[in-house]
Design a protein around this motif. Structure first.
Motif, PDB file in Angstrom:
ATOM      1  N   UNK A 137       5.701   5.108  -4.929  1.00  0.00           N
ATOM      2  CA  UNK A 137       6.600   4.236  -4.165  1.00  0.00           C
ATOM      3  C   UNK A 137       6.278   2.793  -4.558  1.00  0.00           C
ATOM      4  N   UNK A 138       7.291   2.109  -5.055  1.00  0.00           N
ATOM      5  CA  UNK A 138       7.100   0.723  -5.495  1.00  0.00           C
ATOM      6  C   UNK A 138       8.002  -0.176  -4.665  1.00  0.00           C
ATOM      7  N   UNK A 159       2.925  -6.846 -12.413  1.00  0.00           N
ATOM      8  CA  UNK A 159       1.729  -6.037 -12.696  1.00  0.00           C
ATOM      9  C   UNK A 159       1.898  -4.629 -12.107  1.00  0.00           C
ATOM     10  N   UNK A 160       2.453  -4.548 -10.893  1.00  0.00           N
ATOM     11  CA  UNK A 160       2.651  -3.240 -10.255  1.00  0.00           C
ATOM     12  C   UNK A 160       3.623  -2.384 -11.057  1.00  0.00           C
ATOM     13  N   UNK A 161       4.655  -3.042 -11.609  1.00  0.00           N
ATOM     14  CA  UNK A 161       5.632  -2.289 -12.417  1.00  0.00           C
ATOM     15  C   UNK A 161       4.942  -1.672 -13.632  1.00  0.00           C
ATOM     16  N   UNK A 162       4.047  -2.448 -14.258  1.00  0.00           N
ATOM     17  CA  UNK A 162       3.326  -1.938 -15.434  1.00  0.00           C
ATOM     18  C   UNK A 162       2.436  -0.761 -15.019  1.00  0.00           C
ATOM     19  N   UNK A 177      10.121   5.941  -6.536  1.00  0.00           N
ATOM     20  CA  UNK A 177      11.027   5.507  -5.458  1.00  0.00           C
ATOM     21  C   UNK A 177      10.883   3.995  -5.349  1.00  0.00           C
ATOM     22  N   UNK A 178      11.947   3.302  -5.662  1.00  0.00           N
ATOM     23  CA  UNK A 178      11.925   1.836  -5.591  1.00  0.00           C
ATOM     24  C   UNK A 178      12.502   1.376  -4.270  1.00  0.00           C
ATOM     25  N   UNK A 224       1.478   5.019  -2.865  1.00  0.00           N
ATOM     26  CA  UNK A 224       2.181   3.774  -2.536  1.00  0.00           C
ATOM     27  C   UNK A 224       1.480   2.662  -3.320  1.00  0.00           C
ATOM     28  N   UNK A 225       2.202   2.074  -4.269  1.00  0.00           N
ATOM     29  CA  UNK A 225       1.586   1.068  -5.130  1.00  0.00           C
ATOM     30  C   UNK A 225       1.251  -0.191  -4.330  1.00  0.00           C
ATOM     31  N   UNK A 226       0.000  -0.619  -4.456  1.00  0.00           N
ATOM     32  CA  UNK A 226      -0.455  -1.848  -3.782  1.00  0.00           C
ATOM     33  C   UNK A 226      -0.448  -2.994  -4.789  1.00  0.00           C
ATOM     34  N   UNK A 227      -0.339  -4.232  -4.395  1.00  0.00           N
ATOM     35  CA  UNK A 227      -0.197  -4.685  -3.011  1.00  0.00           C
ATOM     36  C   UNK A 227       1.243  -4.524  -2.497  1.00  0.00           C
ATOM     37  N   UNK A 228       1.366  -4.335  -1.183  1.00  0.00           N
ATOM     38  CA  UNK A 228       2.675  -4.322  -0.541  1.00  0.00           C
ATOM     39  C   UNK A 228       3.013  -5.751  -0.119  1.00  0.00           C
TER      40      UNK A 228
END
Ligand code: NDP
Length: 293
Positions: free
Chosen positions: A39-40, A46-49, A68-69, A97-101
């Protein structure tokens, strides 16, 4: 004599090949392939990479993955709804769940909502509790990757003194818990260390560090650990990833430290590749748990 430079990329490749085989065996036994859902939230580059790398690694290992974007304006409630949906979906083995949120989202609430049986990052309090009691379900990716690195470099931790610098929930703290246990999924020789967990309030850090057989730096400060903080022959694991004008550097002043240490991990190409690899291992484990193998 210069240290042996530990090749984290090769170790990671070897483990990923083993996971690929285990996934193939799992599917051949009639189970659904493991599936990781990431989940992005928002557009952090950086998170996308990181998420893209995770998707690619899944594909290589035969693990299904889905991204899931959600927009950066999403609310905590919207994220909780998605997590609950994924918790209930039997086709989903692991949730990340990709951090940071974004700051407006209650990250703790969201991470706590992930089913502990699908918690492949091992952040859920139930999984942290199981780790602290010495009966881990999932092990956090970066610290368990370090245990793999040590094992595959022929370095046992049992009886050794380990100085960990940094006490985050993601790296330092679980690393300390893991190495101080009586046993490890990789064998008791990969536990049973005498651990000192250092942080910004530690007095005489250089002195504490200089007595350690193994130094693990997870600080987030470029080249913070200098060669004179190391015992000759120490094993040095550099977790830091710092972007500087000269490119990526670790938390250890690499070249001088490599003259003193017996083994050292480089940045990049040391600990970094293992983090994704253990995520794959945890996703397979989640599939095995959720499909009751
Ligand atoms: P945090 O910022 O959450 O924690 C940093 C820790 O370092 C804190 O415990 C802090 O102490 C301690 N610290 C800061 N300054 C000092 C100091 N002067 N002396 C002693 N201790 C100090 O970082 P993370 O654990 O999340 O990450 C650490 C590094 O590892 C970062 O560079 C990060 O990018 C990298 N990383 C790499 C990963 C990989 O896959 N290779 C994965 C995760 C992180 P206090 O608690 O007192 O503030």
């Amino acid at each position: 004599m210069p240290a042996t430079i530990i090749d984290g990329k090769q170790i990671s490749k070897d483990i990923q090949a083993e996971i690929k085989q285990q996934v193939a065996d799992f599917v051949a036994a009639g189970y659904q392939p493991p599936k990781l859902v990431a989940v992005l939230v928002g557009e952090d580059p950086a998170s996308q990479v990181y998420v893209r790398n995770k998707e690619r690694a899944c594909k290589r290992a035969g693990i299904d993955s889905e991204l899931k974007r959600m927009s950066a304006e999403s609310t905590t409630e919207q994220l909780l709804d998605l997590v609950n949906q994924l918790n209930q979906d039997p086709a989903v083995s692991g949730i990340l769940v990709q951090l940071p949120l974004p700051p407006a989202i209650d990250a703790i609430k969201v991470l706590d909502a992930i089913s502990p049986l699908k918690d492949v990052d091992a952040f859920h309090p139930e999984n942290v509790g199981l780790l602290s009691q010495g009966r881990p379900r999932f092990l956090p990716c970066t610290p368990f990757g370090i245990v793999h690195i040590l094992k595959r470099s022929g370095i046992a931790t049992s009886g050794k003194s380990v100085c960990i610098i940094g006490r985050s929930d993601i790296v330092g703290k679980p690393m300390a818990l893991m190495l101080a246990q009586k046993d490890s999924p990789l064998g008791p020789e990969m536990a049973n260390a005498t651990v000192t967990l250092c942080h910004s309030r530690t007095k005489d850090l250089a002195q504490v560090c200089a007595t350690a057989d193994i130094v693990i730096a997870a600080i987030g400060k470029p080249e913070f650990v200098s060669a004179d903080m190391l015992k000759p022959g120490a094993i040095v694991i550099d977790v830091g990833i710092n972007r500087t004008d000269d490119g990526l550097v670790g938390d250890v002043d690499f070249a001088p430290a490599a003259e003193v240490a017996s083994h050292i991990t480089p940045v990049p190409g040391g600990v970094g590749p293992l983090t994704v690899t253990i995520l794959l291992e945890n996703t397979l484990k989640a599939a095995q748990l959720n499909q009751a193998i």
